[in-house]
Design a protein around this motif. Structure first.
Motif, PDB file in Angstrom:
ATOM      1  N   ARG A   5     -27.873  21.219  33.911  1.00 31.74           N
ATOM      2  CA  ARG A   5     -28.577  20.760  35.098  1.00 31.74           C
ATOM      3  C   ARG A   5     -29.929  20.133  34.775  1.00 31.74           C
ATOM      4  O   ARG A   5     -30.373  19.217  35.452  1.00 31.74           O
ATOM      5  N   GLN A   6     -30.584  20.661  33.758  1.00 33.08           N
ATOM      6  CA  GLN A   6     -31.884  20.132  33.350  1.00 33.08           C
ATOM      7  C   GLN A   6     -31.960  20.206  31.838  1.00 33.08           C
ATOM      8  O   GLN A   6     -31.326  21.055  31.221  1.00 33.08           O
ATOM      9  N   GLN A  36     -30.782  23.993  30.820  1.00 33.32           N
ATOM     10  CA  GLN A  36     -30.349  24.984  31.803  1.00 33.32           C
ATOM     11  C   GLN A  36     -28.925  24.672  32.230  1.00 33.32           C
ATOM     12  O   GLN A  36     -28.568  23.509  32.448  1.00 33.32           O
ATOM     13  N   TYR A  96     -25.803  25.627  34.981  1.00 36.71           N
ATOM     14  CA  TYR A  96     -25.419  26.188  36.283  1.00 36.71           C
ATOM     15  C   TYR A  96     -24.086  25.564  36.666  1.00 36.71           C
ATOM     16  O   TYR A  96     -23.892  24.356  36.502  1.00 36.71           O
ATOM     17  N   SER A 134     -29.404  31.312  41.227  1.00 37.38           N
ATOM     18  CA  SER A 134     -29.712  30.016  41.801  1.00 37.38           C
ATOM     19  C   SER A 134     -29.995  30.134  43.288  1.00 37.38           C
ATOM     20  O   SER A 134     -29.622  31.101  43.939  1.00 37.38           O
ATOM     21  N   GLY A 135     -30.666  29.109  43.807  1.00 38.06           N
ATOM     22  CA  GLY A 135     -30.879  29.020  45.241  1.00 38.06           C
ATOM     23  C   GLY A 135     -31.960  29.912  45.790  1.00 38.06           C
ATOM     24  O   GLY A 135     -32.173  29.953  46.986  1.00 38.06           O
ATOM     25  N   THR A 184     -27.146  31.443  36.550  1.00 32.40           N
ATOM     26  CA  THR A 184     -27.856  30.354  35.881  1.00 32.40           C
ATOM     27  C   THR A 184     -28.414  30.844  34.551  1.00 32.40           C
ATOM     28  O   THR A 184     -29.012  31.929  34.485  1.00 32.40           O
ATOM     29  N   PHE A 220     -38.702  24.931  26.872  1.00 40.20           N
ATOM     30  CA  PHE A 220     -37.435  24.786  27.588  1.00 40.20           C
ATOM     31  C   PHE A 220     -36.515  23.818  26.860  1.00 40.20           C
ATOM     32  O   PHE A 220     -36.901  22.675  26.567  1.00 40.20           O
TER      33      PHE A 220
END
Lengths: 114, 114
Positions: free
Chosen positions: B55-56, B48, B50, B96-97, B31, B45
């Motif tokens: 994703r964001q 992002q 992934y 991630s995760g 990520t 920010f």
């Protein structure tokens, strides 16, 4: 709107002093709070806090989180000139799955004089 | 083990031009997040990536776009540069995760728009 507020904005101390840096936050979907030290460019990781009341300690640095009052403090004891830097507080916000975004405060500029 | 690497380290562009910044994540990370840090401010920010998808996204205009490649490296593109885009652009990688995992930052690219 999510926000992270740090205080003081700047601080000048003498070697050997103890300093306390403050970080308060208002963030939805809080997951963790992180402290970074930024000397020139890349912020370097200091602590990650997820639970209230549990102190994290690394040498002369320590930090604690209060999730009820929504703040964290970073303590540095017996300061040295090498501690001079910007200290950034960031809150990880979001949902599960991929890593979430970090919301940073403006930082505290610490200057330690010999 | 190489950490997060960014290129170039410094860049000077003229208003209206386009720029591409590059980031290779820390080994094992999947990520990549991009942040803009203006002088005297904390990192903000941008977005992002992934699994090669955005994703964001933070509050940045569409002039800011990105890409992630199958090897997890990433690019940040900024079109129609404005003077206010002058800043330090930081790339952060993470896995991630994993809740509350710290993000590792690169040294950044210092962009100056004249």
């Amino acid at each position: 709107e999510d926000k992270v507020v740090q205080s003081p904005l700047s601080l000048v101390v003498h070697e050997g002093d103890t300093v306390t840096l403050n970080c308060s936050y208002e963030v939805t979907n809080f997951r963790s709070l992180l402290w970074y030290k930024q000397e020139k460019k890349a912020p370097t990781f200091l602590f990650m806090l997820t639970s209230s009341g549990i102190e994290k300690k690394s040498g002369r640095l320590s930090s604690i989180l209060d999730k009820k009052e929504l703040f964290s403090i970073l303590n540095i004891t017996a300061t040295q000139t090498g501690d001079s830097a910007i200290y950034l507080c960031a809150v990880e916000a979001g949902h599960g799955g991929a890593t979430n975004k970090l919301i940073f405060g403006t930082g505290t500029l610490l200057a330690v004089q010999p | 083990d190489a950490g997060v690497t960014q290129s170039p380290t410094h860049l000077i562009k003229t208003r209206g031009q386009q720029v591409t910044l590059r980031c290779s994540p820390k080994s094992g990370h999947d990520t990549v997040s991009w942040y803009q840090q203006a002088l005297g401010q904390g990192p903000q920010f941008i977005f992002q990536y992934y699994e090669e998808e955005e994703r964001q996204r933070g509050n940045f205009p569409d002039r800011f776009s990105g890409h992630q490649f199958p090897n997890y490296s990433s690019e940040l593109n900024v079109n129609a540069l404005l003077l206010g885009d002058s800043a330090l652009y930081l790339c952060a990688s993470s896995l991630s995760g994993t809740a509350g995992t710290e993000a590792f930052f690169g040294q950044g690219t210092r962009l100056t728009v004249v």
